[in-house]
Write a protein that holds these residues in place. Structure first.
Motif, short mmCIF file in Angstrom:
data_model
loop_
_atom_site.label_atom_id
_atom_site.label_comp_id
_atom_site.label_asym_id
_atom_site.label_seq_id
_atom_site.Cartn_x
_atom_site.Cartn_y
_atom_site.Cartn_z
N ALA A 53 29.01 -46.07 -24.65
CA ALA A 53 28.09 -45.64 -25.40
C ALA A 53 27.74 -44.12 -25.20
CB ALA A 53 26.66 -46.34 -25.06
N GLU A 54 28.10 -43.67 -24.04
CA GLU A 54 28.12 -42.26 -23.40
C GLU A 54 29.08 -41.43 -24.04
OE1 GLU A 54 28.34 -39.85 -19.45
OE2 GLU A 54 27.25 -41.93 -19.26
N ALA A 55 30.36 -41.92 -24.05
CA ALA A 55 31.15 -41.32 -24.63
C ALA A 55 31.14 -41.24 -26.20
CB ALA A 55 32.75 -41.88 -24.32
N ILE A 56 30.53 -42.25 -26.83
CA ILE A 56 30.31 -42.41 -28.36
C ILE A 56 29.30 -41.23 -28.65
CG2 ILE A 56 29.56 -43.59 -30.39
CD1 ILE A 56 30.98 -46.01 -28.76
N ALA A 57 28.10 -41.02 -27.82
CA ALA A 57 27.28 -40.22 -27.87
C ALA A 57 27.76 -38.78 -27.78
CB ALA A 57 25.97 -40.57 -26.98
N ALA A 58 28.49 -38.58 -26.86
CA ALA A 58 28.97 -37.17 -26.41
C ALA A 58 30.04 -36.86 -27.55
CB ALA A 58 29.66 -37.18 -25.29
N SER A 59 30.96 -37.70 -28.26
CA SER A 59 31.55 -37.36 -29.29
C SER A 59 30.72 -36.92 -30.59
CB SER A 59 32.79 -38.59 -29.67
OG SER A 59 33.36 -38.31 -30.95
N ASN A 60 29.60 -37.76 -30.91
CA ASN A 60 29.00 -37.66 -32.14
C ASN A 60 28.09 -36.39 -31.91
OD1 ASN A 60 29.44 -40.11 -33.21
ND2 ASN A 60 27.88 -41.06 -32.40
N LYS A 61 27.69 -36.06 -30.71
CA LYS A 61 26.95 -34.72 -30.52
C LYS A 61 28.12 -33.38 -30.55
CE LYS A 61 24.55 -32.10 -26.99
NZ LYS A 61 24.04 -31.88 -25.83
N TYR A 62 29.20 -33.63 -30.27
CA TYR A 62 30.23 -32.50 -30.68
C TYR A 62 30.32 -32.44 -32.08
CZ TYR A 62 34.48 -29.99 -30.58
OH TYR A 62 35.54 -28.80 -30.87
N VAL A 63 30.49 -33.38 -32.94
CA VAL A 63 30.81 -33.27 -34.12
C VAL A 63 29.70 -32.61 -34.89
CG1 VAL A 63 31.10 -34.50 -36.36
CG2 VAL A 63 32.43 -34.99 -34.42
N GLU A 64 28.43 -33.01 -34.54
CA GLU A 64 27.17 -32.52 -34.76
C GLU A 64 27.02 -31.05 -34.90
OE1 GLU A 64 23.66 -34.56 -33.50
OE2 GLU A 64 24.12 -36.45 -34.40
N GLU A 65 27.55 -30.62 -33.44
CA GLU A 65 27.26 -29.12 -33.23
C GLU A 65 28.65 -28.38 -33.95
OE1 GLU A 65 27.06 -29.22 -28.93
OE2 GLU A 65 25.00 -29.97 -29.02
N HIS A 66 29.71 -29.02 -33.77
CA HIS A 66 30.93 -28.27 -34.18
C HIS A 66 31.56 -28.49 -35.27
CE1 HIS A 66 30.62 -26.12 -30.28
NE2 HIS A 66 30.54 -27.65 -29.74
N GLY A 67 31.21 -29.79 -35.90
CA GLY A 67 31.79 -30.32 -37.27
C GLY A 67 33.12 -31.06 -36.64
N LEU A 68 33.95 -31.78 -37.61
CA LEU A 68 35.07 -32.56 -37.20
C LEU A 68 36.07 -31.48 -36.77
CD1 LEU A 68 34.86 -35.12 -40.21
CD2 LEU A 68 34.63 -35.51 -37.79
N PRO A 69 36.82 -31.93 -35.51
CA PRO A 69 38.14 -31.00 -35.31
C PRO A 69 39.21 -31.15 -36.53
CG PRO A 69 37.36 -32.83 -33.64
CD PRO A 69 36.56 -33.01 -34.86
N LEU A 70 39.67 -30.35 -36.78
CA LEU A 70 40.78 -30.11 -37.68
C LEU A 70 40.33 -30.31 -39.04
CD1 LEU A 70 43.76 -32.08 -35.72
CD2 LEU A 70 43.18 -29.55 -35.69
N ALA A 71 38.97 -30.21 -39.23
CA ALA A 71 38.27 -30.38 -40.52
C ALA A 71 38.97 -29.24 -41.68
CB ALA A 71 36.88 -30.08 -40.55
N LYS A 72 39.30 -28.29 -41.20
CA LYS A 72 40.05 -27.24 -42.42
C LYS A 72 41.21 -27.73 -42.90
CE LYS A 72 41.95 -24.32 -38.49
NZ LYS A 72 41.87 -22.92 -38.10
N TYR A 73 41.85 -28.67 -42.19
CA TYR A 73 42.96 -29.10 -42.65
C TYR A 73 43.07 -30.19 -43.55
CZ TYR A 73 44.94 -26.11 -39.03
OH TYR A 73 45.08 -24.87 -38.29
N ARG A 74 41.77 -30.67 -43.80
CA ARG A 74 41.50 -32.10 -44.70
C ARG A 74 41.82 -31.56 -46.24
NH1 ARG A 74 36.22 -34.78 -42.92
NH2 ARG A 74 37.22 -36.58 -44.19
N GLN A 75 42.13 -32.50 -46.57
CA GLN A 75 42.62 -32.17 -48.23
C GLN A 75 41.71 -33.02 -49.17
OE1 GLN A 75 46.78 -32.31 -49.17
NE2 GLN A 75 47.11 -31.24 -47.41
N PHE A 76 40.61 -33.65 -48.57
CA PHE A 76 39.48 -34.21 -49.22
C PHE A 76 38.28 -33.92 -48.95
CE2 PHE A 76 40.89 -36.72 -45.62
CZ PHE A 76 39.68 -37.19 -45.29
#
Length: 76
Positions: A53-76
């Motif tokens: 749970a702690e690691a999942i929460a940390a990952s979710n917080k990172y995405v909320e604050e910084h967006g998805l890693p490599l999102a600029k390379y997504r083609q959808f």
């Protein structure tokens, strides 16, 4: 093909349910095993979520604050 080791077990089951299963020619042992397998899997998943749970929460917080890693390379 190797066979799984089997172990006899005594179970107390609802008599009406057993009668219905027999009438429908359901393999009661196999149905019980499938139900136990499903319950074991669900409990293992629940415990994994609790343990992580702690690691999942940390990952979710990172995405909320910084967006998805490599999102600029997504083609959808």
């Amino acid at each position: 093909m190797s066979q799984l080791a089997r172990k006899s077990a005594n179970l107390s089951l609802d008599s009406n349910l057993v009668s219905q299963a027999r009438d429908l020619k359901i393999n009661i042992s196999r149905a019980a095993e499938d139900g136990i397998k499903s319950a074991v899997k669900a409990e293992q998943e629940r415990l994994w979520r609790l343990e992580n749970a702690e690691a999942i929460a940390a990952s979710n917080k990172y995405v909320e604050e910084h967006g998805l890693p490599l999102a600029k390379y997504r083609q959808f």
